[in-house]
Write a protein that holds these residues in place. Structure first.
Motif, PDB file in Angstrom:
ATOM      1  N   ALA A 173       0.810  -1.225   0.000  1.00 31.25           N
ATOM      2  CA  ALA A 173       0.000   0.000   0.000  1.00 31.25           C
ATOM      3  C   ALA A 173       0.842   1.273   0.000  1.00 31.25           C
ATOM      4  N   PHE A 174       2.099   1.162   0.405  1.00 31.59           N
ATOM      5  CA  PHE A 174       2.959   2.342   0.501  1.00 31.59           C
ATOM      6  C   PHE A 174       4.157   2.278  -0.446  1.00 31.59           C
ATOM      7  N   ARG A 175       4.135   1.320  -1.387  1.00 30.38           N
ATOM      8  CA  ARG A 175       5.243   1.183  -2.335  1.00 30.38           C
ATOM      9  C   ARG A 175       4.921   1.970  -3.603  1.00 30.38           C
ATOM     10  N   CYS A 176       5.436   3.170  -3.666  1.00 31.31           N
ATOM     11  CA  CYS A 176       5.289   3.982  -4.890  1.00 31.31           C
ATOM     12  C   CYS A 176       6.185   5.207  -4.780  1.00 31.31           C
ATOM     13  N   ASP A 177       6.372   5.853  -5.914  1.00 30.27           N
ATOM     14  CA  ASP A 177       7.123   7.103  -5.976  1.00 30.27           C
ATOM     15  C   ASP A 177       6.088   8.218  -5.840  1.00 30.27           C
ATOM     16  N   HIS A 178       5.783   8.599  -4.627  1.00 38.43           N
ATOM     17  CA  HIS A 178       4.676   9.504  -4.319  1.00 38.43           C
ATOM     18  C   HIS A 178       5.089  10.976  -4.462  1.00 38.43           C
ATOM     19  N   PRO A 179       4.164  11.840  -4.904  1.00 34.27           N
ATOM     20  CA  PRO A 179       4.489  13.266  -5.056  1.00 34.27           C
ATOM     21  C   PRO A 179       4.764  13.992  -3.734  1.00 34.27           C
ATOM     22  N   ASP A 180       4.437  13.359  -2.601  1.00 32.14           N
ATOM     23  CA  ASP A 180       4.746  13.972  -1.309  1.00 32.14           C
ATOM     24  C   ASP A 180       6.182  13.697  -0.864  1.00 32.14           C
ATOM     25  N   ARG A 181       6.814  12.692  -1.439  1.00 29.46           N
ATOM     26  CA  ARG A 181       8.149  12.297  -0.975  1.00 29.46           C
ATOM     27  C   ARG A 181       9.195  13.315  -1.430  1.00 29.46           C
ATOM     28  N   LYS A 182       9.815  13.964  -0.441  1.00 29.55           N
ATOM     29  CA  LYS A 182      10.884  14.909  -0.781  1.00 29.55           C
ATOM     30  C   LYS A 182      11.993  14.151  -1.513  1.00 29.55           C
ATOM     31  N   PRO A 183      12.529  14.702  -2.563  1.00 24.67           N
ATOM     32  CA  PRO A 183      12.635  16.115  -2.907  1.00 24.67           C
ATOM     33  C   PRO A 183      11.432  16.721  -3.635  1.00 24.67           C
ATOM     34  N   LYS A 184      10.390  15.959  -3.847  1.00 25.17           N
ATOM     35  CA  LYS A 184       9.193  16.535  -4.460  1.00 25.17           C
ATOM     36  C   LYS A 184       8.499  17.430  -3.429  1.00 25.17           C
ATOM     37  N   PRO A 185       7.754  18.428  -3.887  1.00 28.09           N
ATOM     38  CA  PRO A 185       7.191  19.416  -2.967  1.00 28.09           C
ATOM     39  C   PRO A 185       5.784  19.115  -2.462  1.00 28.09           C
ATOM     40  N   GLY A 186       5.279  17.911  -2.648  1.00 30.08           N
ATOM     41  CA  GLY A 186       3.882  17.611  -2.360  1.00 30.08           C
ATOM     42  C   GLY A 186       3.400  17.994  -0.979  1.00 30.08           C
ATOM     43  N   MET A 187       4.190  17.698   0.058  1.00 26.23           N
ATOM     44  CA  MET A 187       3.737  18.028   1.419  1.00 26.23           C
ATOM     45  C   MET A 187       3.626  19.537   1.612  1.00 26.23           C
ATOM     46  N   LEU A 188       4.569  20.285   1.076  1.00 34.26           N
ATOM     47  CA  LEU A 188       4.514  21.742   1.189  1.00 34.26           C
ATOM     48  C   LEU A 188       3.320  22.293   0.413  1.00 34.26           C
TER      49      LEU A 188
END
Length: 184
Positions: free
Chosen positions: A103-118
């Motif tokens: 369920a958590f295996r992916c290249d998610h847009p929230d994972r830094k260095p991506k800015p998803g969480m910000l």
């Protein structure tokens, strides 16, 4: 969402607020970086919203679950509160492309260095982007700040976060939108 935009201090968790011992999720392992509670309190007093943005691949790796992570964050927030320091929100990214938990295996847009969480925080809160910044201890933190168009400052976890924040304030660095600097 609040009606008036506020400057926001985005802080990485491991290596900025707490000591990074690798996949920290037990309250017994919670050790603050020197000056971290005082730095957060100072940012609160200066009118900054304080939001944590943290990669937590330990969930994807099967080391701990979301419930354990959220319980840890509750304890961390409570202990910060005992210093008069307040977190306005905590965003975590439990995903990792090499995770063993499907369920958590992916290249998610929230994972830094991506800015998803910000970007999610900017959607959830009225944030004055020009007056906001991120403090992180890794280049990926600074890359996320750049991608979200906020200033990014690289912090050495072997120093005091309070001293670091006070240096940023004294130098006027927090008034420079989109700055990326290493401050020693």
């Amino acid at each position: 969402m609040s009606n008036s935009a506020k400057p926001t201090a985005f802080l990485d968790r491991d290596g900025v607020i707490i000591r990074d011992f690798g996949y920290v999720y037990r309250s017994d392992d919670l050790v603050f970086v020197d000056g971290a509670p005082q730095a957060i309190r100072k940012l609160n007093e200066l009118g900054y919203r304080v939001i944590v943005v943290t990669n937590q691949s330990g969930v994807a790796r099967g080391y701990f679950g979301i419930d354990e992570l959220e319980a840890f964050h509750a304890v961390m927030s409570e202990r910060l509160g005992s210093f008069g320091a307040r977190l306005d929100a905590i965003y975590h990214c439990p995903y990792h492309p090499e995770g063993v938990v499907e369920a958590f295996r992916c290249d998610h847009p929230d994972r830094k260095p991506k800015p998803g969480m910000l970007l999610r925080a900017m959607s959830d809160f009225a944030i004055d982007r020009e007056a906001s910044f991120l403090i992180g201890d890794k280049d990926t933190d600074i890359e996320a700040a750049n991608a979200a168009k906020v200033a990014g400052f690289l912090f050495d976890p072997e120093t005091s976060l309070l001293d670091f924040v006070e240096t940023l304030i004294a130098s006027g660095s927090l008034n420079t939108p989109h700055a990326v600097r290493a401050v020693s």
